[in-house]
Design an enzyme around this catalytic site. Structure first.
Site, mmCIF file in Angstrom:
data_model
loop_
_atom_site.group_PDB
_atom_site.id
_atom_site.type_symbol
_atom_site.label_atom_id
_atom_site.label_comp_id
_atom_site.label_asym_id
_atom_site.label_seq_id
_atom_site.Cartn_x
_atom_site.Cartn_y
_atom_site.Cartn_z
ATOM 1 N N LYS B 196 55.174 -3.374 -6.221
ATOM 2 C CA LYS B 196 54.414 -2.159 -5.917
ATOM 3 C C LYS B 196 54.346 -1.979 -4.406
ATOM 4 O O LYS B 196 53.827 -2.828 -3.691
ATOM 5 C CB LYS B 196 52.990 -2.219 -6.472
ATOM 6 C CG LYS B 196 52.281 -0.863 -6.306
ATOM 7 C CD LYS B 196 50.778 -0.940 -6.459
ATOM 8 C CE LYS B 196 50.073 -1.332 -5.188
ATOM 9 N NZ LYS B 196 50.067 -0.290 -4.139
ATOM 10 N N GLY B 248 49.046 -8.508 2.559
ATOM 11 C CA GLY B 248 48.046 -7.480 2.828
ATOM 12 C C GLY B 248 46.801 -8.097 3.426
ATOM 13 O O GLY B 248 46.873 -9.144 4.076
ATOM 14 N N THR B 250 43.194 -9.977 4.002
ATOM 15 C CA THR B 250 42.593 -11.204 3.500
ATOM 16 C C THR B 250 41.599 -10.883 2.386
ATOM 17 O O THR B 250 41.483 -11.619 1.405
ATOM 18 C CB THR B 250 41.930 -11.973 4.653
ATOM 19 O OG1 THR B 250 42.961 -12.428 5.542
ATOM 20 C CG2 THR B 250 41.157 -13.189 4.164
ATOM 21 N N GLU B 251 40.919 -9.753 2.535
ATOM 22 C CA GLU B 251 39.934 -9.349 1.524
ATOM 23 C C GLU B 251 40.576 -9.188 0.138
ATOM 24 O O GLU B 251 40.092 -9.722 -0.861
ATOM 25 C CB GLU B 251 39.328 -8.031 2.003
ATOM 26 C CG GLU B 251 38.163 -7.523 1.225
ATOM 27 C CD GLU B 251 37.873 -6.061 1.612
ATOM 28 O OE1 GLU B 251 38.436 -5.564 2.617
ATOM 29 O OE2 GLU B 251 37.093 -5.426 0.886
ATOM 30 N N GLY B 253 43.536 -10.342 -0.723
ATOM 31 C CA GLY B 253 44.129 -11.630 -1.083
ATOM 32 C C GLY B 253 43.132 -12.537 -1.774
ATOM 33 O O GLY B 253 43.440 -13.194 -2.773
ATOM 34 N N GLU B 270 50.203 -13.674 1.977
ATOM 35 C CA GLU B 270 50.455 -13.512 3.411
ATOM 36 C C GLU B 270 49.431 -12.497 3.878
ATOM 37 O O GLU B 270 49.551 -11.311 3.584
ATOM 38 C CB GLU B 270 51.901 -13.064 3.648
ATOM 39 C CG GLU B 270 52.412 -13.426 5.014
ATOM 40 C CD GLU B 270 52.093 -12.370 6.042
ATOM 41 O OE1 GLU B 270 50.958 -12.442 6.602
ATOM 42 O OE2 GLU B 270 52.902 -11.489 6.274
ATOM 43 N N CYS B 304 50.336 -8.016 11.086
ATOM 44 C CA CYS B 304 49.386 -9.084 10.759
ATOM 45 C C CYS B 304 49.435 -10.203 11.785
ATOM 46 O O CYS B 304 48.437 -10.871 12.024
ATOM 47 C CB CYS B 304 49.658 -9.614 9.360
ATOM 48 S SG CYS B 304 51.390 -9.896 9.052
ATOM 49 N N GLU B 401 40.094 -8.485 12.378
ATOM 50 C CA GLU B 401 41.436 -7.924 12.467
ATOM 51 C C GLU B 401 41.320 -6.398 12.465
ATOM 52 O O GLU B 401 40.825 -5.809 11.499
ATOM 53 C CB GLU B 401 42.287 -8.375 11.281
ATOM 54 C CG GLU B 401 43.711 -7.851 11.373
ATOM 55 C CD GLU B 401 44.589 -8.255 10.203
ATOM 56 O OE1 GLU B 401 44.142 -8.131 9.058
ATOM 57 O OE2 GLU B 401 45.739 -8.670 10.452
#
Lengths: 297, 492
Positions: B196, B248, B250-251, B253, B270, B304, B401
């Protein structure tokens, strides 16, 4: 009941089984102990039931030790692991006796488990100074750069040993993790306390810096949730978890993106098989660092 | 948003009178459909509902894309399973390799069109999509093609096997390149894929699907479902996926790791970063300044691994700030299709709002803002490249970030302090070290907790070079030999 007064027999000195944290043998801060009995119901010893706070203390000790352990030369780490094997070899009779007396093993099975544990330590000792070569490499990037990737320790790892094979099961999961340069807190079932603390005594006399391995005995259902949600643990490895425990562990680990490694429990004879000593039991607790530098005059 | 009034500090633009004429890349030969559903079982398929994707530099709609429903995701996963069982697992590794080589070659042949589309849909400068994204995407397929029939040599003493069907979710900052990073190693290792793309940048994935058709890739080996986060959630939670790969925030992930708990699905993440770029007083300053600039302003800072925290040795702080101010004034911000553009459009309105909020937080928290004096286009999503001085580690601009062209400048006195400050973040993706002293560089590099270290360089990428994070920047590597591991069962 016979007493020394009546028979002149010597009163034996019973060992107190405590915990192994930061190179010391403290009692659990909770003061809780559990009476261990052998198969015929006779009292063996009182074992410490580690609390959540003991786990947190052990993580602090491991964090303190982690950087300097990872920073030692691979050759030195290798020698220290080998030294632990030497210490075990010199105590093989007493370790075997503990497995027989406190853990109900036959003499033959106990001896086999001790031998396999010693050999496993030797095997992983040899990996310390070869990991980087086998797992790392130079990368031929399409440009004027020197580029290389090498494995580094993940950091502080908490391990949960399974129910079976109290010594070999523990050594088989601790050795690969410290061999990669991590510091470890390993939690074993309370019933394993006698052999776990005997093993701690081996480590305490092996030149292993304090805090690199911390050993607790306790209830997994009490310690696992704390480990899973602890923010200063980098990775968790566990053997023989139920599905419920897996969900709890992996779900909790996600809060700080911990690495999680889960394996099934096995009998001592199964743990003894050579395929349970593998380079790929070390890799789940390593990170790959890639460094670039330009080349040119 | 409450912010104190503060006029950004700027210096005069360089020598008046010398201006760049526009050098627009022509778009007349690119072609794409007005509407795409999904790409399933080797065919473009219709979707039940659609959403529009725009060009962020003009805010005009480019095309419509399917909003993948759970049923459509299920169809795609079934197709991938069929593709795995019927074709890909039965394709000899040497033939798998040849398909991947074909794809690499076709990417090279279509590079110009793809670069233009990447810029139109994503907003990145054409010189970056042309010189970085496209060559690297092709290189990834070419590199992993060769591994397909050499996997037995990759990991000493181990037996390897594919995992099955991989569900992959990628971000909007390098749409085609991230698709290549995900698909090439997955296919080389013998897996099939449902991917996706991000909802703001699905266009080049659809062109990649055309390339797969052109390459005669068997049906179902790669499937694309379009849609937003809901589609992604349906994909990663699908019971017939063996492996999830996510790039994408961290949230998100974290949420995926939690959702996958107990499923036995393999996972690689990642995630975000807050890279430290460390400048020692003995660094070659001309090169370091260029490294700082590309470290944070490359791809509008939508990277990132961006070097978003500048750690400067105290003794050279003023000199570095002086040079940065000058260099900032020479950056050209504007039409991403202009070959002279250095900094293009912010990818979306939402991202622009976020960046502007952080510019406000920087001032609010007491830092001093320095923004490029460049004029910004009247339409589209643009922001002036900015750095802040007087930043404290606790400031939001230093800790979070931002994913935009915003740099936080901080100082240090000793190498030990530099290392401590660089590591004082839950992230661990990248770091830069600038010094002329090799021993210092090696010592600092070995102590930094980051997956990619650039010595006297920044933001370099290569198909042969593993990329990925320590700590909360995720786990697993993409690129290089180590990039095979996430897609293989390794026994030994």
């Amino acid at each position: 009941m016979k007493t020394p007064a009546q028979t002149n027999m010597r009163l034996t000195v019973a060992k107190t089984y405590k915990l192994f944290i930061g190179g010391a043998f403290p009692r659990t801060e909770s003061g809780r102990s559990v009476a261990l009995r052998n198969r015929s119901g006779e009292f063996v010893a009182n074992a410490s039931r580690a609390s959540r706070k003991d786990l947190r203390e052990a993580v602090v000790a491991a964090r303190k030790a982690a950087e300097s352990w990872a920073g030692r030369t691979a050759y030195l780490r290798s020698q220290i692991l080998y030294r632990a094997a030497e210490m075990m070899e010199s105590r093989r009779e007493s370790l075997t006796a503990t497995l027989v007396k406190a853990h109900g093993k036959t003499a033959k099975a106990a001896e086999a488990e001790v031998s396999a544990s010693i050999d496993r330590l030797v095997w992983y000792a040899g990996w310390c100074d070869k990991l980087t070569q086998v797992l790392g490499n130079q990368n031929p990037v399409a440009g004027p750069f020197f580029n290389m990737s090498s494995p580094e320790a993940t950091g502080v790892v908490v391990l949960f040993a399974g129910e079976s094979s109290p010594l070999l099961g523990l050594v088989s999961i601790v050795a690969p993790v410290i061999c990669g340069g991590n510091a470890v807190v390993a939690c074993s079932p309370i019933a394993h306390a006698p052999i776990v603390i005997d093993f701690a005594e081996v480590l305490a006399t092996s030149d292993l810096p304090a805090g690199v391995v911390n050993l607790l005995t306790g209830n997994r259902d009490e310690l696992l949730p704390t480990a899973a949600s602890h923010r200063d643990i980098d990775a968790i490895g566990a053997v023989g978890l139920s599905m419920e425990e897996q969900v709890l562990l992996e779900g909790g680990a996600s809060a700080t993106i911990k690495r999680v490694w889960i394996d099934t429990d096995r009998t001592s004879s199964a743990w003894a098989l050579a395929d349970h000593q593998s380079l790929y039991r070390i890799t789940p607790f390593l990170e790959v660092k890639t460094s670039w530098h330009p080349m040119g005059l | 948003m409450a912010t104190k009034k503060q006029t950004p500090k700027t210096t005069a633009a360089p020598a008046a009178g010398w201006k760049y004429e526009p050098a627009l890349e022509s778009t007349d030969h690119v072609r794409f459909e007005k509407r795409y559903g999904h790409f399933i079982d080797g065919k473009f398929t219709a979707a039940k509902s659609y959403f529009g994707a725009i060009n962020p530099a003009t805010e005009e709609q480019l095309a419509e894309f399917g909003q993948g429903s759970a049923a459509e995701v299920d169809t795609a996963v079934k197709s991938a399973r069929r593709g795995y069982e019927k074709y890909w697992s039965k394709t000899p590794p040497s033939e798998r390799a040849k398909y991947l080589y074909r794809i690499a070659r076709l990417l090279q042949e279509h590079a110009r069109e793809l670069a233009i589309l990447e810029t139109m849909n994503g907003g990145k400068p054409i010189k970056e999509s042309r010189d970085v994204d496209l060559p690297l995407a092709a290189a990834h397929f070419f590199y992993y093609a060769g591994w397909a029939d050499k996997l037995q040599y990759a990991f000493g003493g181990a037996q390897v096997a594919p995992l099955g069907v991989a569900g992959q979710v990628i971000p909007w900052n390098f749409p085609l390149l991230m698709a290549a990073w995900k698909i090439a190693p997955a296919l080389a290792c013998g897996n099939t894929v449902v991917l996706k793309a991000a909802e703001t940048t699905p266009l080049t994935a659809m062109k990649l699907a055309e390339i797969f058709q052109e390459a005669d890739l068997p049906p179902g080996v790669v499937n694309f479902v379009n849609g937003d986060g809901r589609t992604g959630a349906a994909l990663v939670n699908h019971p017939d996926i063996n492996k999830v790969a996510f790039t994408g925030s961290t949230e998100v992930g974290r949420a995926i790791q939690k959702q996958l708990a107990g499923t036995g699905k393999r996972l690689t993440l990642e995630l975000g970063g807050k890279g430290a770029n460390i400048i020692f007083d003995d660094a070659a300053l001309d090169q370091a300044i260029e490294g700082i600039i590309s470290g944070i302003f490359f791809n509008q800072g939508h990277v990132c691994c961006a070097g978003s925290r500048l750690l400067v040795q105290e003794s050279i702080h003023d000199e570095v700030v002086r040079r940065l101010t000058h260099r900032l004034s020479t950056l050209r911000v504007g039409n991403p299709l202009d070959k002279n553009t250095d900094v293009g459009a912010i990818n979306s309105r939402a991202q622009l709002d976020k960046i502007e909020a952080y510019l406000g937080y920087g001032v609010e928290d007491g830092a001093v803002r320095h923004s490029a004096p460049c004029p910004l286009p009247g339409r589209g999503f643009f922001v002036a490249p900015t750095f802040f001085t007087g930043v404290a580690p606790a400031h939001r601009i230093a800790a979070d970030e931002i994913f935009g062209p915003v740099l936080s400048v901080m100082t240090f006195r000793t190498p030990e302090e530099a290392v401590a400050k660089a590591n004082a973040t839950p992230y661990g993706l990248s770091a830069g070290i600038w010094t002329d002293k090799g021993s210092k560089l090696f010592a600092v590099a070995s102590q930094l907790k980051a997956g990619v270290i650039w010595g006297n360089s920044f933001n370099r990428f290569d198909a042969t070079s593993p990329f990925g994070g320590f700590k909360e920047s995720g786990f697993g590597r993409e690129g290089g030999r180590q990039g095979l591991l996430p897609y293989l069962e390794v026994r030994g």
